[in-house]
Write a protein that holds these residues in place. Structure first.
Motif, PDB file in Angstrom:
ATOM      1  N   GLY A   1       0.250 -16.901  11.977  1.00 49.24           N
ATOM      2  CA  GLY A   1      -0.378 -16.709  10.679  1.00 49.24           C
ATOM      3  C   GLY A   1      -1.067 -15.369  10.560  1.00 49.24           C
ATOM      4  N   ASN A   2      -1.021 -14.816   9.374  1.00 47.48           N
ATOM      5  CA  ASN A   2      -1.790 -13.616   9.060  1.00 47.48           C
ATOM      6  C   ASN A   2      -1.928 -13.547   7.542  1.00 47.48           C
ATOM      7  N   TYR A   3      -2.619 -12.530   7.057  1.00 49.04           N
ATOM      8  CA  TYR A   3      -2.815 -12.438   5.610  1.00 49.04           C
ATOM      9  C   TYR A   3      -2.742 -10.990   5.156  1.00 49.04           C
ATOM     10  N   ALA A   4      -2.577 -10.822   3.843  1.00 46.67           N
ATOM     11  CA  ALA A   4      -2.525  -9.492   3.237  1.00 46.67           C
ATOM     12  C   ALA A   4      -3.617  -9.393   2.183  1.00 46.67           C
ATOM     13  N   SER A   5      -4.354  -8.303   2.205  1.00 44.15           N
ATOM     14  CA  SER A   5      -5.356  -8.054   1.174  1.00 44.15           C
ATOM     15  C   SER A   5      -4.653  -7.615  -0.106  1.00 44.15           C
ATOM     16  N   GLU A   6      -5.402  -7.552  -1.193  1.00 46.21           N
ATOM     17  CA  GLU A   6      -4.837  -7.080  -2.456  1.00 46.21           C
ATOM     18  C   GLU A   6      -4.319  -5.645  -2.322  1.00 46.21           C
ATOM     19  N   GLU A   7      -5.089  -4.815  -1.654  1.00 46.48           N
ATOM     20  CA  GLU A   7      -4.671  -3.418  -1.459  1.00 46.48           C
ATOM     21  C   GLU A   7      -3.395  -3.348  -0.633  1.00 46.48           C
ATOM     22  N   GLU A   8      -3.316  -4.148   0.416  1.00 45.59           N
ATOM     23  CA  GLU A   8      -2.122  -4.146   1.268  1.00 45.59           C
ATOM     24  C   GLU A   8      -0.900  -4.674   0.516  1.00 45.59           C
ATOM     25  N   THR A   9      -1.113  -5.652  -0.357  1.00 46.94           N
ATOM     26  CA  THR A   9      -0.011  -6.219  -1.143  1.00 46.94           C
ATOM     27  C   THR A   9       0.597  -5.151  -2.047  1.00 46.94           C
ATOM     28  N   ALA A  10      -0.258  -4.439  -2.759  1.00 38.69           N
ATOM     29  CA  ALA A  10       0.224  -3.379  -3.649  1.00 38.69           C
ATOM     30  C   ALA A  10       0.905  -2.262  -2.860  1.00 38.69           C
ATOM     31  N   LYS A  11       0.325  -1.909  -1.736  1.00 41.10           N
ATOM     32  CA  LYS A  11       0.898  -0.845  -0.887  1.00 41.10           C
ATOM     33  C   LYS A  11       2.277  -1.244  -0.375  1.00 41.10           C
ATOM     34  N   THR A  12       2.467  -2.518  -0.064  1.00 42.96           N
ATOM     35  CA  THR A  12       3.759  -3.012   0.420  1.00 42.96           C
ATOM     36  C   THR A  12       4.818  -2.929  -0.673  1.00 42.96           C
ATOM     37  N   ILE A  13       4.456  -3.302  -1.901  1.00 42.59           N
ATOM     38  CA  ILE A  13       5.397  -3.203  -3.029  1.00 42.59           C
ATOM     39  C   ILE A  13       5.824  -1.754  -3.213  1.00 42.59           C
ATOM     40  N   ARG A  14       4.860  -0.860  -3.229  1.00 40.25           N
ATOM     41  CA  ARG A  14       5.148   0.565  -3.448  1.00 40.25           C
ATOM     42  C   ARG A  14       5.972   1.143  -2.302  1.00 40.25           C
ATOM     43  N   GLY A  15       5.599   0.803  -1.077  1.00 39.35           N
ATOM     44  CA  GLY A  15       6.295   1.363   0.082  1.00 39.35           C
ATOM     45  C   GLY A  15       7.752   0.939   0.143  1.00 39.35           C
ATOM     46  N   LEU A  16       8.018  -0.340  -0.107  1.00 38.76           N
ATOM     47  CA  LEU A  16       9.394  -0.830  -0.068  1.00 38.76           C
ATOM     48  C   LEU A  16      10.219  -0.194  -1.176  1.00 38.76           C
ATOM     49  N   TYR A  17       9.614  -0.062  -2.354  1.00 37.17           N
ATOM     50  CA  TYR A  17      10.318   0.571  -3.474  1.00 37.17           C
ATOM     51  C   TYR A  17      10.627   2.033  -3.162  1.00 37.17           C
ATOM     52  N   ASP A  18       9.651   2.752  -2.629  1.00 41.13           N
ATOM     53  CA  ASP A  18       9.853   4.171  -2.323  1.00 41.13           C
ATOM     54  C   ASP A  18      10.945   4.366  -1.272  1.00 41.13           C
ATOM     55  N   ARG A  19      10.980   3.490  -0.279  1.00 38.24           N
ATOM     56  CA  ARG A  19      11.947   3.651   0.817  1.00 38.24           C
ATOM     57  C   ARG A  19      13.354   3.185   0.444  1.00 38.24           C
ATOM     58  N   THR A  20      13.439   2.160  -0.393  1.00 38.41           N
ATOM     59  CA  THR A  20      14.751   1.513  -0.612  1.00 38.41           C
ATOM     60  C   THR A  20      15.154   1.347  -2.072  1.00 38.41           C
ATOM     61  N   GLY A  21      14.206   1.434  -2.996  1.00 33.12           N
ATOM     62  CA  GLY A  21      14.492   1.158  -4.400  1.00 33.12           C
ATOM     63  C   GLY A  21      14.457  -0.330  -4.724  1.00 33.12           C
ATOM     64  N   TYR A  22      14.190  -1.158  -3.712  1.00 33.65           N
ATOM     65  CA  TYR A  22      14.152  -2.614  -3.904  1.00 33.65           C
ATOM     66  C   TYR A  22      12.751  -3.016  -4.353  1.00 33.65           C
ATOM     67  N   VAL A  23      12.674  -3.828  -5.407  1.00 34.86           N
ATOM     68  CA  VAL A  23      11.383  -4.233  -5.970  1.00 34.86           C
ATOM     69  C   VAL A  23      11.145  -5.715  -5.684  1.00 34.86           C
ATOM     70  N   ILE A  24       9.958  -6.018  -5.157  1.00 30.81           N
ATOM     71  CA  ILE A  24       9.588  -7.402  -4.869  1.00 30.81           C
ATOM     72  C   ILE A  24       8.319  -7.767  -5.629  1.00 30.81           C
ATOM     73  N   ASP A  25       8.126  -9.064  -5.815  1.00 29.08           N
ATOM     74  CA  ASP A  25       6.920  -9.517  -6.507  1.00 29.08           C
ATOM     75  C   ASP A  25       5.749  -9.562  -5.533  1.00 29.08           C
ATOM     76  N   THR A  26       4.589  -9.938  -6.038  1.00 28.43           N
ATOM     77  CA  THR A  26       3.362  -9.921  -5.238  1.00 28.43           C
ATOM     78  C   THR A  26       3.388 -10.949  -4.103  1.00 28.43           C
ATOM     79  N   HIS A  27       3.929 -12.140  -4.345  1.00 28.27           N
ATOM     80  CA  HIS A  27       3.962 -13.175  -3.315  1.00 28.27           C
ATOM     81  C   HIS A  27       4.886 -12.767  -2.163  1.00 28.27           C
ATOM     82  N   THR A  28       6.052 -12.240  -2.532  1.00 28.24           N
ATOM     83  CA  THR A  28       6.992 -11.764  -1.524  1.00 28.24           C
ATOM     84  C   THR A  28       6.392 -10.589  -0.757  1.00 28.24           C
TER      85      THR A  28
END
Length: 495
Positions: free
Chosen positions: A372-399
């Motif tokens: 188990g682990n968790y993601a903060s709000e800041e980390e969640t947004a950073k993950t969405i942006r990072g994946l999009y920047d690297r791959t163009g793939y967009v995910i929702d907040t839960h994913t």
């Protein structure tokens, strides 16, 4: 071989699968669990050649043993049809070294569609099998996605009515618009002044009201549930993980028997419990990675062995996970307590009375397959942006919560096994949060304008489910206090 279902709080009066589906919740307040977890009777080479619907039959027939082949295949055929916008129903998409299982291609663009497309059919068949003459009243609490998916599934289904309670200020604007615009003469939607746990506790209290149940029966009604506490919701979710493994094998990503990891964004614990059941059935899963948002009650439980809901409730950008009482965890507690209903009942009593319980060291040892682990709000947004920047793939907040936790897991363990991440909602369901992460210049736009902008950026068409609610009129505007839920139910039923 027939499988019966026991309550997590008593081994008296086991019931057949169809009876468990109809009841939803046991009379003693427990959840129904299979008396044993069956093993898969097809190998993965065979399963790798099957469609999603065919895989669903191979899994569900092992649990729903009082359904005939014709009945079960009929339910599956009516559920997994052209209401999904992809022929493969649940595509696996590789992005940045992980495989995202897209579970959001149904009518409401969230993973709840996968199970709630079939539940109404399982329930109506169950009613016929058990000679039920009462009208079935589906009573459900939602943190956002279950509500719309259940409403869509049960709308105008003969012999049923559905009442959905949701936290008025605890869902995304798109989620709320989807629910309050729902058509159907048998549908009712109520926002409550409170959070999801208040809604869920209120629903459980109504289910446990024996006087009300007797009065309902007298008036020709009986309650059932569309929440993941219903075994008819849980069993279809097991299919995700059998299907994923088989598809990875077919694509030669893994060898037969090679272990994978599964990552699930987790609130009410139903989806990851389904993965646990799949593992017990023989799917070669190593770690079940439980991803939490800032409401990290499950992370703390897996880390310490103490479940404590006495904490601040945080409203996050992943509202379907904003939960402090993870109902389906009770099923896992029952299993790791050696299928002992008395041990489980004692722990659930402590949770009910004081909001906290601690499991034994022996029980903790049986959780070694979980991380188990968790993601903060800041980390969640950073993950969405990072994946999009690297791959163009967009995910929702839960994913994104799941993806972030998976990265933490890899960094911590150096485990490089193939991973399947349950992608539980379309980014279009949480457009504002997603767009604030990847294109903050346009954050002042309206929600539907943001959807159009997201379509430009992602090169993915706005889903039909979102287009349909742009101009749809509001047909449900009921709001009540958390102590008035029973009164609202009786008003709707006119009893």
């Amino acid at each position: 071989m027939e499988i019966l279902y026991n309550s997590t709080r008593s081994k008296e009066n086991p019931v057949k699968a169809s009876e468990a589906i109809l009841k939803g919740l046991s009379e003693d307040g427990g959840l129904f669990v299979p008396e044993r977890i069956p093993a898969l009777d097809k190998n993965f080479t065979e399963l790798s050649e099957m469609t999603y619907a065919e895989t669903a039959y191979q899994v569900m027939k092992l649990y729903l043993t009082d359904f005939t082949e014709e009945e079960l295949k009929g339910c599956i055929a009516r559920a997994y049809d052209d209401k999904f916008d992809r022929e493969e129903i649940a595509p696996l998409v590789e992005a940045d070294g992980a495989f995202y299982l897209e579970l959001f291609h149904g009518a409401t663009v969230a993973f709840k569609d996968m199970a709630l497309s079939i539940l109404p059919h399982l329930m109506t068949v169950s009613a016929k099998k058990n000679h039920v003459k009462n009208e079935i009243v589906i009573l459900t609490a939602t943190s956002g996605d279950t509500g719309k998916a259940a409403l869509s599934g049960f709308a105008d289904v003969e012999g049923t009515r559905i009442i959905v309670f949701y936290p008025k200020c605890g869902v995304s604007p798109i989620q709320e618009k989807q629910m309050v615009t729902q058509k159907g003469k048998n549908t009712y939607v109520v926002g409550i002044h409170g959070n999801f746990d208040d809604a869920q506790s209120g629903v459980k209290e109504i289910f446990g009201d024996k006087e009300l149940a007797a009065y309902m029966d007298e008036k020709g009604f009986q309650f059932s549930s569309a929440n993941s506490i219903n075994i008819g919701r849980l069993v279809p979710q097991i299919v995700y993980y059998v299907y994923s493994y088989a598809k990875l094998l077919k694509q030669s990503v893994i060898r037969d028997g090679e272990k994978i990891n599964v990552v699930v964004p987790t609130g009410n614990f139903g989806n990851i419990l389904a993965a646990f059941y799949a593992k017990q059935m023989g799917v070669p899963i190593d770690k079940l990675i439980c991803a939490s948002n800032e409401n990290k009650v499950l992370y703390d439980f897996l880390r310490t062995g103490t479940y404590d809901r006495n904490r601040e409730f945080v409203l996050t950008s992943s509202p379907s996970m904003d939960i402090l009482i993870s109902s389906n965890l009770e099923r896992l507690i029952y299993h790791i307590a050696g299928n002992d209903p008395e041990k489980n009942k004692d722990l659930m009593k402590k949770l009910s009375q004081g909001g906290v319980y601690t499991i034994t060291e022996e029980m903790r040892g049986k959780l070694s397959g979980f991380y188990g682990n968790y993601a903060s709000e800041e980390e969640t947004a950073k993950t969405i942006r990072g994946l999009y920047d690297r791959t163009g793939y967009v995910i929702d907040t839960h994913t994104a919560v799941a993806s972030c936790v998976y990265e933490k897991y890899k960094e911590e363990t150096k485990d490089a096994k193939t991973a399947v991440i349950a992608s539980t909602a379309s980014p279009y369901k949480f457009t504002r949060s997603v767009m604030e992460a990847i294109d903050c210049e346009h954050a002042q736009m309206g929600d539907f304008e943001l959807a159009d902008r997201l379509s430009e950026l992602s090169k993915v068409k706005v889903p039909k489910a979102i287009e349909e609610i742009r101009t749809a009129p509001v047909v449900h505007d009921h709001v009540c206090g958390k102590t008035e839920m029973k009164k609202m139910v009786m008003n709707f039923l006119k009893i």
